[in-house]
Design an enzyme around this catalytic site. Structure first.
Site, PDB file in Angstrom:
ATOM      1  N   ASP A  85       0.825  -1.211   0.000  1.00 13.17           N
ATOM      2  CA  ASP A  85       0.000   0.000   0.000  1.00 13.17           C
ATOM      3  C   ASP A  85       0.861   1.263   0.000  1.00 13.17           C
ATOM      4  O   ASP A  85       2.033   1.242   0.344  1.00 13.17           O
ATOM      5  CB  ASP A  85      -0.956   0.006   1.198  1.00 13.17           C
ATOM      6  CG  ASP A  85      -0.235  -0.151   2.532  1.00 13.17           C
ATOM      7  OD1 ASP A  85       0.796  -0.851   2.579  1.00 13.17           O
ATOM      8  OD2 ASP A  85      -0.707   0.409   3.540  1.00 13.17           O
ATOM      9  N   GLU A 143      -0.716  -1.998   5.207  1.00 19.20           N
ATOM     10  CA  GLU A 143       0.143  -1.963   6.393  1.00 19.20           C
ATOM     11  C   GLU A 143       0.105  -0.610   7.074  1.00 19.20           C
ATOM     12  O   GLU A 143       0.242  -0.515   8.291  1.00 19.20           O
ATOM     13  CB  GLU A 143       1.589  -2.305   6.004  1.00 19.20           C
ATOM     14  CG  GLU A 143       2.560  -2.372   7.178  1.00 19.20           C
ATOM     15  CD  GLU A 143       3.115  -1.014   7.610  1.00 19.20           C
ATOM     16  OE1 GLU A 143       3.395  -0.841   8.809  1.00 19.20           O
ATOM     17  OE2 GLU A 143       3.266  -0.119   6.745  1.00 19.20           O
ATOM     18  N   GLU A 144      -0.081   0.451   6.289  1.00 19.26           N
ATOM     19  CA  GLU A 144       0.109   1.802   6.805  1.00 19.26           C
ATOM     20  C   GLU A 144      -0.959   2.248   7.801  1.00 19.26           C
ATOM     21  O   GLU A 144      -0.702   3.136   8.612  1.00 19.26           O
ATOM     22  CB  GLU A 144       0.155   2.805   5.644  1.00 19.26           C
ATOM     23  CG  GLU A 144       1.390   2.681   4.757  1.00 19.26           C
ATOM     24  CD  GLU A 144       2.664   3.150   5.442  1.00 19.26           C
ATOM     25  OE1 GLU A 144       2.592   3.620   6.592  1.00 19.26           O
ATOM     26  OE2 GLU A 144       3.732   3.027   4.818  1.00 19.26           O
ATOM     27  N   ARG A 182      18.285  -7.806  14.543  1.00 26.27           N
ATOM     28  CA  ARG A 182      18.613  -8.116  15.924  1.00 26.27           C
ATOM     29  C   ARG A 182      17.487  -8.937  16.537  1.00 26.27           C
ATOM     30  O   ARG A 182      16.325  -8.798  16.129  1.00 26.27           O
ATOM     31  CB  ARG A 182      18.823  -6.836  16.733  1.00 26.27           C
ATOM     32  CG  ARG A 182      17.610  -5.926  16.775  1.00 26.27           C
ATOM     33  CD  ARG A 182      17.909  -4.610  17.474  1.00 26.27           C
ATOM     34  NE  ARG A 182      18.215  -4.800  18.862  1.00 26.27           N
ATOM     35  CZ  ARG A 182      18.985  -3.978  19.586  1.00 26.27           C
ATOM     36  NH1 ARG A 182      19.536  -2.925  19.006  1.00 26.27           N
ATOM     37  NH2 ARG A 182      19.203  -4.206  20.857  1.00 26.27           N
TER      38      ARG A 182
END
Length: 396
Positions: A85, A143-144, A182
């Protein structure tokens, strides 16, 4: 074929896909679509897989697309995810592939994520007879904007029988050839709060007859910072930011109401709970002192993205041995939010950042900036790391 030979062959084939990656990325960049509106983008992705002969599911959890690639031998099911998106931002770049949609642009690199994953899928499909296991390509919408596309896709079965998931974010402020990964928290829980203050309005010349909502709100904004400095363990991290303060009145009228809207960010669920409770405690205390009332809402957004140790070590090891990767570093956790968090709450996996800074320093802009762009060579780096992590996972 040995796994090392296969990996070299896949990387060679990905090199051959680079021009197509660029072409696809620029197509998406010119024709971006907002969250939950990505009809043409999803159709393009589906059509691409159909041209390869790869089985797909469409409309997964909304506009999501799933593609399945079966290896010739049994093995783990590995999922790779890319979001697609765009954002409600006017593209200000002077480039041939600038957005053609007014007020909408790919200002976060999701076009590059998608182009890279399509290339990975193409090459894995071409080499499926040499692969062990199943490879699921998750192309995620929205996602936004909360509630996002990840959770609906999960609810619709995108992780069914999945053993592990990997995902990346092209990071335009880190140099090309850099991988940041990480274990533990890498992106923050992103929450939203709204505070409505109800005082007593009046004439600006007679403040003693009022309960000034602007004054009360100002004290709240300032005092919220005491939560981070005095209520949260300094070993932990937290952010409280008030982004909106609305009390729209004429210059000579003391406001009877004010609305404050902001965000709270944290990496730890206990800290998240502290922020929610302590924000209201501050609001309640200040309003009580002034004889005002309030309404308070706290909306939890995406949870923190928390990487699993073994899968992170696998990704790091893969990246260190991937052509084009110059350095692999821990990096610092980001206070931004990401709904990849939901995948990692359901299966093991890891989320990493791929350096994508343009070569010219004057073209480096942060994510969500109207002049945002990426170094397109980073798509190739991301594709090679994702493919390598996927095809070697069965060795764990």
């Amino acid at each position: 074929m040995s796994i090392s030979t296969l990996q070299k062959e896949i990387n060679k084939q990905l090199d051959g896909c680079f021009e197509e990656m660029v072409e696809i990325r620029r197509h998406f960049h010119m024709y971006p679509e907002l969250s939950f509106q990505e009809e043409k983008t999803a159709a393009f992705i589906a059509s691409y897989y159909e041209s390869l002969g790869v089985p797909i599911r469409t409309n997964v959890g909304g506009r999501g697309v799933l593609a399945n690639i079966e290896g010739s031998e049994p093995g783990p099911t590995v999922a790779l995810r890319a979001d697609f998106d765009a954002l409600p931002i006017q593209d200000e770049k002077d480039v041939p592939y600038a957005s053609k949609v007014p007020g909408v642009m790919h200002a976060c690199g999701h076009d590059g994520h998608t182009a890279a994953l399509l290339a990975v899928a193409k090459v894995l499909h071409q080499n499926r007879h040499e692969l062990k296991g199943t490879f699921v390509m998750i192309h995620q919408h929205a996602e936004e904007y909360y509630p996002g596309g990840a959770k609906p896709m999960i609810d619709d079965g995108c992780l069914e029988n999945t053993d592990v998931i990997f995902g990346t974010h092209l990071w335009a402020t880190e140099p090309l050839g850099t991988i940041l990964c990480r274990p533990g928290a890498v992106m923050a829980a992103a929450d939203r709060f709204t505070i409505k203050v109800f005082g007593k309005g009046g004439h600006g010349a007679h403040p003693h007859d009022t309960k000034d909502a602007v004054l009360i709100g100002s004290q709240i904004v300032s005092s919220l910072q005491h939560i981070v400095s005095r209520k949260v363990n300094p070993i932990q991290s937290a952010v409280i930011s008030t982004g909106s303060f609305i009390a729209d009145n004429p210059f000579n009228v003391i406001a009877d109401q004010a609305v404050l809207i902001g965000t709270a960010r944290s990496f730890d669920e206990n800290v998240r709970d502290i922020l929610e409770k302590e924000i209201e405690a501050v609001v309640k205390g200040i309003c009580s002192m002034h004889g005002a009332s309030y309404e308070y809402t706290y909306e939890q957004g995406y949870p923190a993205v928390v990487n699993h140790p073994a899968e992170t070590n696998h990704l790091v090891s893969t990246a260190k041995n991937t052509e084009g990767v110059q350095q692999v570093i821990d990096g610092e956790p980001q206070m931004g939010g990401e709904d990849f968090a939901y995948y990692l709450q359901n299966v093991k996996g890891t989320f990493f950042f791929t350096g994508a800074a343009p070569e010219q320093p004057e073209r480096v802009y942060s994510h969500h900036h109207p002049k945002f762009d990426i170094n397109e060579k980073a798509m190739l780096t991301a594709a090679k790391v994702l493919a390598g992590a996927a095809i070697t996972y069965h060795q764990l």
